[in-house]
Scaffold this motif. Structure first.
Motif, PDB file in Angstrom:
ATOM      1  N   ALA A   1       1.842  14.654   4.063  1.00 23.72           N
ATOM      2  CA  ALA A   1       1.931  15.412   5.738  1.00 23.72           C
ATOM      3  C   ALA A   1       1.637  17.043   4.849  1.00 23.72           C
ATOM      4  CB  ALA A   1       2.341  14.718   5.955  1.00 23.72           C
TER       5      ALA A   1
ATOM      6  N   ASP B   1       3.660  14.265  -1.182  1.00 23.01           N
ATOM      7  CA  ASP B   1       3.638  13.992   0.745  1.00 23.01           C
ATOM      8  C   ASP B   1       2.664  14.449   1.202  1.00 23.01           C
ATOM      9  OD1 ASP B   1       3.908  13.789   3.431  1.00 23.01           O
ATOM     10  OD2 ASP B   1       5.842  13.598   3.334  1.00 23.01           O
TER      11      ASP B   1
ATOM     12  N   ASN C   1      -1.512  -3.455   8.787  1.00 23.05           N
ATOM     13  CA  ASN C   1      -2.630  -2.444   9.115  1.00 23.05           C
ATOM     14  C   ASN C   1      -3.348  -2.754   7.545  1.00 23.05           C
ATOM     15  OD1 ASN C   1      -2.934  -1.079  11.979  1.00 23.05           O
ATOM     16  ND2 ASN C   1      -0.856  -0.726  11.039  1.00 23.05           N
TER      17      ASN C   1
ATOM     18  N   ILE D   1      -6.367  -0.396   6.295  1.00 22.72           N
ATOM     19  CA  ILE D   1      -6.164   0.795   5.162  1.00 22.72           C
ATOM     20  C   ILE D   1      -7.013   0.025   3.951  1.00 22.72           C
ATOM     21  CG2 ILE D   1      -4.055   1.004   3.486  1.00 22.72           C
ATOM     22  CD1 ILE D   1      -1.997   0.613   6.000  1.00 22.72           C
TER      23      ILE D   1
ATOM     24  N   SER E   1       1.703   8.401   1.847  1.00 18.28           N
ATOM     25  CA  SER E   1       1.806   8.477   3.138  1.00 18.28           C
ATOM     26  C   SER E   1       3.237   8.007   3.370  1.00 18.28           C
ATOM     27  CB  SER E   1       0.139   8.424   4.225  1.00 18.28           C
ATOM     28  OG  SER E   1      -0.623   9.040   3.645  1.00 18.28           O
ATOM     29  N   PHE E   2       3.504   8.942   3.989  1.00 24.13           N
ATOM     30  CA  PHE E   2       5.014   7.506   4.379  1.00 24.13           C
ATOM     31  C   PHE E   2       4.517   7.345   6.016  1.00 24.13           C
ATOM     32  CE2 PHE E   2       6.522  10.775   1.539  1.00 24.13           C
ATOM     33  CZ  PHE E   2       7.332  10.060   0.494  1.00 24.13           C
ATOM     34  N   SER E   3       4.946   6.008   5.273  1.00 29.04           N
ATOM     35  CA  SER E   3       5.175   4.545   7.250  1.00 29.04           C
ATOM     36  C   SER E   3       5.401   3.481   6.463  1.00 29.04           C
ATOM     37  CB  SER E   3       2.904   4.674   6.363  1.00 29.04           C
ATOM     38  OG  SER E   3       2.416   5.289   6.455  1.00 29.04           O
ATOM     39  N   ASP E   4       6.392   3.344   7.732  1.00 33.30           N
ATOM     40  CA  ASP E   4       6.923   2.167   8.307  1.00 33.30           C
ATOM     41  C   ASP E   4       6.465   0.613   7.376  1.00 33.30           C
ATOM     42  OD1 ASP E   4       7.621  -0.618   9.785  1.00 33.30           O
ATOM     43  OD2 ASP E   4       9.167   1.335   9.608  1.00 33.30           O
ATOM     44  N   SER E   5       7.375   0.294   6.699  1.00 34.87           N
ATOM     45  CA  SER E   5       6.618  -1.187   5.543  1.00 34.87           C
ATOM     46  C   SER E   5       5.407  -1.918   6.886  1.00 34.87           C
ATOM     47  CB  SER E   5       7.587  -1.666   4.850  1.00 34.87           C
ATOM     48  OG  SER E   5       8.412  -2.128   5.372  1.00 34.87           O
ATOM     49  N   GLU E   6       6.133  -2.682   7.855  1.00 39.24           N
ATOM     50  CA  GLU E   6       5.716  -2.950   8.880  1.00 39.24           C
ATOM     51  C   GLU E   6       4.568  -2.868   9.392  1.00 39.24           C
ATOM     52  OE1 GLU E   6       7.117  -6.098  10.110  1.00 39.24           O
ATOM     53  OE2 GLU E   6       8.556  -5.900   8.568  1.00 39.24           O
ATOM     54  N   GLU E   7       4.416  -1.456   9.555  1.00 36.95           N
ATOM     55  CA  GLU E   7       3.477  -0.976  10.267  1.00 36.95           C
ATOM     56  C   GLU E   7       2.012  -0.809   9.155  1.00 36.95           C
ATOM     57  OE1 GLU E   7       1.342   3.796  10.795  1.00 36.95           O
ATOM     58  OE2 GLU E   7       2.810   3.427  10.818  1.00 36.95           O
ATOM     59  N   ILE E   8       2.271  -0.910   7.390  1.00 36.63           N
ATOM     60  CA  ILE E   8       1.618  -0.760   6.571  1.00 36.63           C
ATOM     61  C   ILE E   8       1.038  -2.195   6.627  1.00 36.63           C
ATOM     62  CG2 ILE E   8       1.165  -1.152   4.031  1.00 36.63           C
ATOM     63  CD1 ILE E   8       2.893   1.193   3.896  1.00 36.63           C
TER      64      ILE E   8
END
Length: 94
Positions: free
Chosen positions: A34, A32, A82, A86, A72-79
């Protein structure tokens, strides 16, 4: 199989990945980003210094087929929202 660990960042280990290589399936550890960056700051680096150190000395080090991966862990909707940005960032890095 010799998995390569990132010294001092055991708490950032999140999984085991596999990729298909010329010699079959190759395993690698996944960390990870972060948590690694937080560890570097805890070791006394400024945040910008930690990012630069991570990118050059840890993420940028290729040690063979078992070189660790970083995510990086992100919400799939955020990915999804964006994805163009990215991809552009990844292309500009390298």
């Amino acid at each position: 199989m010799s998995l390569i660990m990132v010294d001092g960042h055991d708490n950032a280990l999140v999984g085991l990945g596999q990729r298909l290589g010329k010699d079959g399936h190759e395993a690698f550890l996944i960390y990870d980003i972060a948590v690694v960056l937080d560890n570097l700051v805890q070791m006394g680096m400024e945040p910008d210094e930690a990012v630069e150190y991570f990118q050059f000395n840890i993420q940028g080090a290729y040690l063979g087929v078992h070189t660790p991966a970083f995510m990086s862990f992100s919400d799939s909707e955020e990915i999804r929202a964006n994805i163009d940005q990215i991809v552009e960032t990844l292309d500009s890095e390298g």
